[in-house]
Scaffold this active site. Sequence first.
Site: not given
Length: 622
Positions: A116, A200, A235, A297
């Site tokens: 990430k 973040e 999440h 994907r």
Amino acid sequence: MLKSLLIANRGEIACRIIRTARELGVRTIAVYSDADSKALHVREADEAVHIGPSPARESYLVGEKIIAAAKATRAEAIHPGYGFLSENADFAQAVIDAGLIWVGPKPDSIRAMGLKDAAKARMIAAGVPVTPGYLGEDQSPERLQAEADAIGYPVLIKAVAGGGGKGMRLVEAAADFRDALASCKREAASSFGDDRVLLEKYILSPRHIEVQVFGDSHGNVVHLFERDCSLQRRHQKVIEEAPAPGMTEFTRAAVCSAAVRAAKAVDYVGAGTIEFIADGSGHLHPDRIWFMEMNTRLQVEHPVTEAITGVDLVEWQLRIASGEPLPLHQHELSINGHAMEARLYAEDPATGFLPSIGPLTEFDLNDGLIRVDTGVEEGDEVTPFYDPMIAKLIAHSRDREGAIEFLSTALCSSSVWPVRTNGAFLFRALADPDFVSGKLDTGLIARKGDAWLPPRLPSEEVLRGAAGRLIEDEPGVAPRLAGFRLNAPQRLQTVLDVHGTRVPVDFAAPAENWYMRHFDNRVMITESGQTFAIRLARFDGAAGAAAGDGALLAPMPGRVTSVEVAAGDTVAKGQRLVTLEAMKMEHGLTAPFDGIVAELNVTQGSQVSEGTLLVKVEKAEG
Ligand code: ADP
Ligand code: ADP
Ligand code: MG
């Protein structure tokens, strides 16, 4: 078109890929672990190869075994599905080096987007807006804490190698940072073999908006519009839809073209998804949507895009892997109606959504109105080794209300037993006024959670109807007459046993929207997507199990990932004692009351079976 395809996956996605491959005349080869020797994907494929023991680490995640299986069956190509090895660039390279076709992007594209932190850096360079945060190499807790303080709380800690909603911790205040970091790193190391994290800024009222992209090996990239996956539990996506509620043409054009730019920046080939996080506190606007990550994907929720575009995304994947150009140009793609997908998980909302395993004695999903993608059938078994998602229910209609209605109707009349599912929870979510009006953000489930929890017992009307029918079926049992008060109507009453709870019921006219059937020696009733086993209570005097004795048993088979206490320790109510990992999830077991650790039967790394006594807490004396 290629001639043969090995599917390096299991469950619903393996079955999904087999279906399209078969339609295209491609020979299919499944791989399977011990636990899956009789699984549906094995039964459906033309051939199947055993690749090892049940744990994924020893089978589905072992690249060499999969490549050897492809060689042995003379497969031409490998489709990785999602999860497992699908985003493993080294595996993709090994497949190519073995002379096989990799149904997916180039290994370098996977690498560019795989972690990430690196992906975000790359997107910043390509001019794609990203969420503010810390991507640095210095991973010392001191530095991370300082960076989090600088970003300002709430902050999200994310494993750089994370996925599937795992390896993420929301930190509300500076004081909670260290604990959250340790727990995140532990989960990241155990799930992804890499404990590095990034930080973040946590977007308030976040909406998850993602764009389906597709590239071919001739340099073309198109998008297939957006999906909204804001309805999430921890999440993890629960309900997804396309298009996103409230999306305007202006914002759609901006976010979809940013997605195409992102894909082009990594020379993308095949199916991919660019995930964005949007500030959902106001209308969707290009200035308030940021790149989050790319999934290189096919995505779990790809069927909603298939429904609104009429494109078979697996067919496109196979065509592109065969070297063909994209079947459609951007201007030939358009949105038709609205689609919604609900993920049916083998988990029990009543126990805090713990995975539920065991035989699917009954597995009957109403697929009259909707598309059902599943990897199991009645009589199969849900094992503790893999992801608990057992089916996806996908509805498509002219508009959003229609899709919700189809999906609710299908859920309402689906029954699964004795494995528990989140079906009734999904049903309630679909009926929620905020959900129905499209007021979505990723915190909605957490806020509504309790209200959406299905009841422990069927409704009174349904119980009455069931009692009436049971009595009819069992003429030897005389109902008792109740209500002998003057002027009170006489009521016929009996006692039902629902999962060990005795419920006195007056029985009367049957309610609607439920059904009852006899199954083996049991009577099952289904109401609003939830199935119960009932019987007439027999007063045999058995007492319920003693509760509250401080014995903490393993709620499912799993591995102990940490032990936070020692025998003899004094513990406070709610304090975490042991952490257990099962079905890729961490479950913390906490002290039920203030006391002393009287028994401790496990150490870090212990494998435990369901019901094992892990820890016993005794009330502090005095
Ligand atoms: P994964 O790889 O596990 O899918 P993501 O980075 O895609 O991880 O994040 C998963 C989910 O976490 C998102 O769909 C969103 O709900 C939430 N999330 C991620 N980043 C943020 C953020 N910065 N602010 C608020 N929510 C976030
Ligand atoms: P999405 O594809 O929408 O991003 P998620 O990120 O929630 O969906 O789920 C994908 C992840 O879930 C994979 O990375 C994988 O870890 C896990 N997963 C879900 N179902 C399966 C399955 N049947 N087999 C293997 N992995 C699965
Ligand atoms: Mg994601």
